[in-house]
Design a protein around this motif. Sequence first.
Motif, PDB file in Angstrom:
ATOM      1  N   GLN A   1      55.264 157.609   5.977  1.00 35.64           N
ATOM      2  CA  GLN A   1      56.233 156.590   6.421  1.00 35.64           C
ATOM      3  C   GLN A   1      57.612 156.933   5.885  1.00 35.64           C
TER       4      GLN A   1
ATOM      5  N   HIS B   1      58.826 159.652   8.087  1.00 31.82           N
ATOM      6  CA  HIS B   1      59.229 159.102   9.386  1.00 31.82           C
ATOM      7  C   HIS B   1      60.595 158.422   9.280  1.00 31.82           C
ATOM      8  N   SER B   2      60.846 157.722   8.187  1.00 33.42           N
ATOM      9  CA  SER B   2      62.139 157.071   7.990  1.00 33.42           C
ATOM     10  C   SER B   2      63.267 158.086   7.930  1.00 33.42           C
TER      11      SER B   2
ATOM     12  N   ASP C   1      66.326 158.200  10.671  1.00 35.22           N
ATOM     13  CA  ASP C   1      67.733 158.250  10.255  1.00 35.22           C
ATOM     14  C   ASP C   1      68.441 159.445  10.868  1.00 35.22           C
TER      15      ASP C   1
END
Length: 104
Positions: A76, A79-80, A84
Amino acid sequence: MRDRSDGQLMDLYARGNEAAFNELFHRYEGRVYGYFLRRVRSEARARDLYQDFFLRLHRFRTRYDPTRPFEPWFFQVAHSVLVDEWRRQHRRDEVALDETLLRS
């Protein structure tokens, strides 16, 4: 350290254990780089995101909850980083409107 679970290593790392980070890094470096490379299809950009990811992991290390599974949390964070990047890319692709167009 090799006999520890990923979650245990992350918990140790969050408390300042550098050896735990090194073990996690070696376990996941190929997978994380591959994750970025498959999504951005640029080796240079994937390397940049890979570095950004480990910086972010370091910043968020104290937010890891050792009672929850490690790998979903880990990816996660990756993925962030990717989201971005997509947002930054989208902003770079935007075209500035001429002020005269806005006045009409």
